[in-house]
Design a protein around this motif. Structure first.
Motif, mmCIF file in Angstrom:
data_model
loop_
_atom_site.group_PDB
_atom_site.id
_atom_site.type_symbol
_atom_site.label_atom_id
_atom_site.label_comp_id
_atom_site.label_asym_id
_atom_site.label_seq_id
_atom_site.Cartn_x
_atom_site.Cartn_y
_atom_site.Cartn_z
ATOM 1 N N ALA A 1 1.016 -1.093 0.062
ATOM 2 C CA ALA A 1 -0.314 0.135 0.310
ATOM 3 C C ALA A 1 0.695 1.187 0.078
ATOM 4 O O ALA A 1 1.782 1.378 0.922
ATOM 5 C CB ALA A 1 -1.251 -0.101 1.131
ATOM 6 N N THR B 1 -7.268 5.122 -12.415
ATOM 7 C CA THR B 1 -7.153 4.488 -12.218
ATOM 8 C C THR B 1 -6.249 3.303 -12.486
ATOM 9 O O THR B 1 -6.586 3.941 -14.041
ATOM 10 C CB THR B 1 -8.494 3.553 -10.879
ATOM 11 O OG1 THR B 1 -8.934 3.095 -13.138
ATOM 12 C CG2 THR B 1 -8.725 4.709 -10.156
ATOM 13 N N ARG C 1 -1.522 -1.793 -12.758
ATOM 14 C CA ARG C 1 -0.407 -1.539 -12.019
ATOM 15 C C ARG C 1 -0.042 0.255 -12.322
ATOM 16 O O ARG C 1 0.019 0.749 -13.428
ATOM 17 C CB ARG C 1 0.457 -2.408 -12.845
ATOM 18 C CG ARG C 1 1.750 -2.359 -12.117
ATOM 19 C CD ARG C 1 2.491 -3.970 -13.032
ATOM 20 N NE ARG C 1 2.119 -4.640 -11.793
ATOM 21 C CZ ARG C 1 2.688 -5.870 -11.785
ATOM 22 N NH1 ARG C 1 4.234 -6.397 -12.247
ATOM 23 N NH2 ARG C 1 2.412 -6.943 -10.656
ATOM 24 N N VAL D 1 2.811 -1.337 -8.147
ATOM 25 C CA VAL D 1 1.633 -1.472 -7.020
ATOM 26 C C VAL D 1 0.251 -1.379 -8.244
ATOM 27 O O VAL D 1 0.252 -1.239 -8.930
ATOM 28 C CB VAL D 1 1.170 0.792 -6.635
ATOM 29 C CG1 VAL D 1 -0.028 0.561 -5.455
ATOM 30 C CG2 VAL D 1 2.782 0.529 -5.805
ATOM 31 N N ASP D 2 0.064 -2.314 -7.569
ATOM 32 C CA ASP D 2 -1.355 -2.905 -7.948
ATOM 33 C C ASP D 2 -2.411 -2.302 -7.842
ATOM 34 O O ASP D 2 -2.475 -2.076 -6.867
ATOM 35 C CB ASP D 2 -1.252 -4.498 -7.928
ATOM 36 C CG ASP D 2 -0.397 -5.823 -8.786
ATOM 37 O OD1 ASP D 2 0.002 -4.797 -9.661
ATOM 38 O OD2 ASP D 2 -0.181 -6.625 -8.505
ATOM 39 N N ASN D 3 -3.704 -2.600 -8.866
ATOM 40 C CA ASN D 3 -4.499 -2.022 -8.693
ATOM 41 C C ASN D 3 -4.588 -0.707 -7.539
ATOM 42 O O ASN D 3 -5.289 -0.108 -6.663
ATOM 43 C CB ASN D 3 -5.752 -2.886 -7.270
ATOM 44 C CG ASN D 3 -6.136 -3.968 -8.354
ATOM 45 O OD1 ASN D 3 -6.375 -4.173 -9.766
ATOM 46 N ND2 ASN D 3 -5.490 -5.094 -7.595
ATOM 47 N N ALA D 4 -3.785 0.200 -8.513
ATOM 48 C CA ALA D 4 -3.952 1.765 -8.043
ATOM 49 C C ALA D 4 -4.354 2.712 -8.168
ATOM 50 O O ALA D 4 -4.971 2.918 -9.831
ATOM 51 C CB ALA D 4 -1.905 2.053 -7.977
ATOM 52 N N TRP D 5 -4.095 4.031 -8.142
ATOM 53 C CA TRP D 5 -4.789 5.246 -8.676
ATOM 54 C C TRP D 5 -4.070 6.547 -8.039
ATOM 55 O O TRP D 5 -3.013 6.315 -7.049
ATOM 56 C CB TRP D 5 -5.829 4.882 -7.552
ATOM 57 C CG TRP D 5 -6.140 5.209 -6.119
ATOM 58 C CD1 TRP D 5 -6.372 4.444 -5.273
ATOM 59 C CD2 TRP D 5 -5.720 5.857 -4.668
ATOM 60 N NE1 TRP D 5 -6.142 4.832 -3.879
ATOM 61 C CE2 TRP D 5 -6.020 5.663 -3.676
ATOM 62 C CE3 TRP D 5 -5.497 7.899 -5.598
ATOM 63 C CZ2 TRP D 5 -5.657 6.883 -2.588
ATOM 64 C CZ3 TRP D 5 -5.263 8.450 -4.239
ATOM 65 C CH2 TRP D 5 -5.220 7.790 -3.214
ATOM 66 N N SER E 1 -3.549 2.433 -3.425
ATOM 67 C CA SER E 1 -3.250 1.232 -4.031
ATOM 68 C C SER E 1 -4.881 0.752 -3.452
ATOM 69 O O SER E 1 -5.959 1.240 -2.580
ATOM 70 C CB SER E 1 -2.266 0.247 -3.223
ATOM 71 O OG SER E 1 -3.066 0.031 -1.540
ATOM 72 N N ALA E 2 -5.560 -0.516 -4.267
ATOM 73 C CA ALA E 2 -7.008 -0.657 -3.923
ATOM 74 C C ALA E 2 -7.517 -0.381 -2.057
ATOM 75 O O ALA E 2 -8.500 -0.257 -1.918
ATOM 76 C CB ALA E 2 -7.033 -1.611 -4.577
ATOM 77 N N SER E 3 -6.190 -0.934 -1.253
ATOM 78 C CA SER E 3 -6.556 -1.055 -0.307
ATOM 79 C C SER E 3 -6.648 0.294 0.329
ATOM 80 O O SER E 3 -7.230 0.118 1.828
ATOM 81 C CB SER E 3 -5.501 -2.267 0.152
ATOM 82 O OG SER E 3 -4.448 -1.546 0.253
ATOM 83 N N ASP E 4 -6.455 0.880 -0.153
ATOM 84 C CA ASP E 4 -7.069 2.647 0.394
ATOM 85 C C ASP E 4 -8.021 3.195 -0.547
ATOM 86 O O ASP E 4 -7.805 3.092 -1.624
ATOM 87 C CB ASP E 4 -5.057 3.370 0.809
ATOM 88 C CG ASP E 4 -4.519 2.525 1.162
ATOM 89 O OD1 ASP E 4 -4.313 1.951 2.312
ATOM 90 O OD2 ASP E 4 -3.045 2.643 -0.315
#
Length: 440
Positions: A2, A27, A30, A40-44, A57-60
């Motif tokens: 993250a 978004t 990667r 970083v995967d699934n990033a913004w 990242s997707a977790s945030d």
């Protein structure tokens, strides 16, 4: 991993955000923050007023309620690319001061932003024309990259290369051939007064029939010293290994080609050590050699061996820790697509991340811009490229550009419906491709 960064920390935007129209979200599947950091995967990426405000990242969860660049989302995001060797000598760019933007925009996009280039270095064109093109980009009349230029190149005294001798006489008279160190210094000063940010030297020029004309060592050193006094870079066309050595001794910054002359051209370990020790960068231009040899109708198997010599120079230089800068000589070379350059660099042994460095962090460092570009980092300019695939899996994907942004402004977008081969240029009609004979 993250990488969410609090907006209240140093380097992020202030609590008083710009208007919503200037604040938007991108978004991606990667994100390559930089070649020397894990992806970083699934990033913004959050962009605010032309700057990168935050990444995550997707977790945030990103901030809610923001405009999203849907046409550009879902790809692989990197920092904007730099092509460190281009020319604006194609007739498509002639008359840049007054030519309609509808005529200039397609070739400008087709040669630069279509391939993710948010910064380019013009290593020798008509300075007035390049200056006009750059001014129109900065005024917003054209959508294009940041243009750096070295102004008018300098050649050895009575040393115009044979391949330029067919230029119109009035143009040949403009090609600088300093006969003394002071004359060379004076040319540098005039170039900088006219907007140059560096100097291009031809330290050795082919005259035909195997003859090479070489620039006087005291002139080359004087030009380098004068350029450095203006905080500019010295770029050198070397022609052969002896020219590379002369460039190093003169104190230059960038050698803009590998060499294929004489046959079986090699760079000795001692020469490479000197280059690395003195922080001389190299622009390989490997694709150029096949282009030139094809024009000379050299058989394919011979071309392969000759290009292989240049690849080995690049491989040895890179292994020794030398700084590699991506560049193609496009504009002189009518092949605008740089795919072959990426393939040849990989064949020489460079990893995808080393190639990404040659496009991003290395040129930013070389041009003293590491504090504002070359990485996807809060506070940096929002110079961004979105690719349709991951270049770590196939370096050809460096050219699979979905979108290009400079300072947060969308310069190029390949619409989903057009990915089969039709480009939609932001603010322009589709590129017609290069055409017509080229200048030097």
């Amino acid at each position: 991993m993250a990488l969410v960064l609090c907006l209240a920390t140093a380097g992020c935007a202030s609590r008083q955000h710009p208007a919503a129209a200037n604040r938007w979200l991108l978004t991606g599947t990667r994100l390559y923050v930089a070649p020397d950091q894990p992806p970083v995967d699934n990033a913004w990426v959050l962009v605010s007023d032309g700057k990168i405000e935050a990444i995550g990242s997707a977790s945030d969860a990103p901030p809610a309620g923001l405009r999203r660049e849907d046409a550009c989302s879902g790809g692989v995001i990197t920092a904007g690319f730099q092509n460190s060797h281009v020319h604006f000598t194609d007739p498509a760019f002639a008359g840049a001061a007054s030519r309609p933007s509808t005529e200039l925009q397609p070739p400008l996009s087709g040669m630069t932003t279509r391939f993710g280039f948010t910064t380019v270095v013009d290593t020798g064109s008509d300075p007035a024309n390049t200056g006009a093109l750059r001014q129109r980009i900065e005024r917003g009349e054209l959508q294009g990259p940041e243009v750096l230029t070295v102004g008018s190149p300098m050649y050895p005294e009575n040393g115009i290369p044979f391949y330029l001798r067919d230029l119109p006489p009035e143009l040949l008279r403009q090609l600088a051939q300093p006969a003394s160190a002071e004359e060379g210094r004076d040319i540098v000063r005039k170039n900088f007064e006219n907007g140059a940010g560096g100097t291009k030297l031809f330290v050795a020029t082919p005259q035909g029939h195997g003859e090479i004309r070489r620039m006087s060592a005291d002139i080359a050193r004087a030009v380098a010293e004068e350029t450095h006094s203006h905080k500019g870079l010295v770029m050198v066309h070397p022609t052969d290994p002896e020219g590379v050595s002369a460039a190093v001794q003169a104190g230059v910054d960038v050698v803009v080609h590998t060499t294929i002359d004489p046959p079986k051209s090699t760079w000795s370990p001692e020469l490479i050590h000197q280059m690395v020790e003195r922080h001389v960068s190299v622009v390989p231009t490997l694709q150029l050699w096949g282009y030139e040899l094809a024009k000379a109708q050299v058989p394919a198997e011979v071309t392969e061996r000759i290009v292989g010599d240049a690849e080995r120079q690049l491989a040895a230089f890179s292994r020794a820790g030398g700084q590699v800068l991506f560049g193609t000589d496009v504009g002189y070379m009518t092949e605008w697509d740089p795919t072959r350059e990426y393939v040849l660099m990989a064949h020489a042994g460079l990893t995808p991340m080393q190639i990404l460095a040659s496009l991003t962090t290395a040129p930013a460092a070389r041009w003293s811009a590491s504090e504002r570009r070359g990485r996807v980092k809060p506070g940096f300019d929002a110079d961004l490229v979105v690719l349709d695939g991951d270049p770590a899996a196939d370096v050809r994907r460096f050219t699979h550009v979905k979108c290009t942004f400079r300072a947060g402004k969308l310069l190029f977008v390949r619409a989903a419906a057009d990915r089969a081969g039709v480009d939609t240029l932001a603010g322009a009609r589709p590129s017609p491709g290069p055409g017509g004979p080229l200048g030097p």
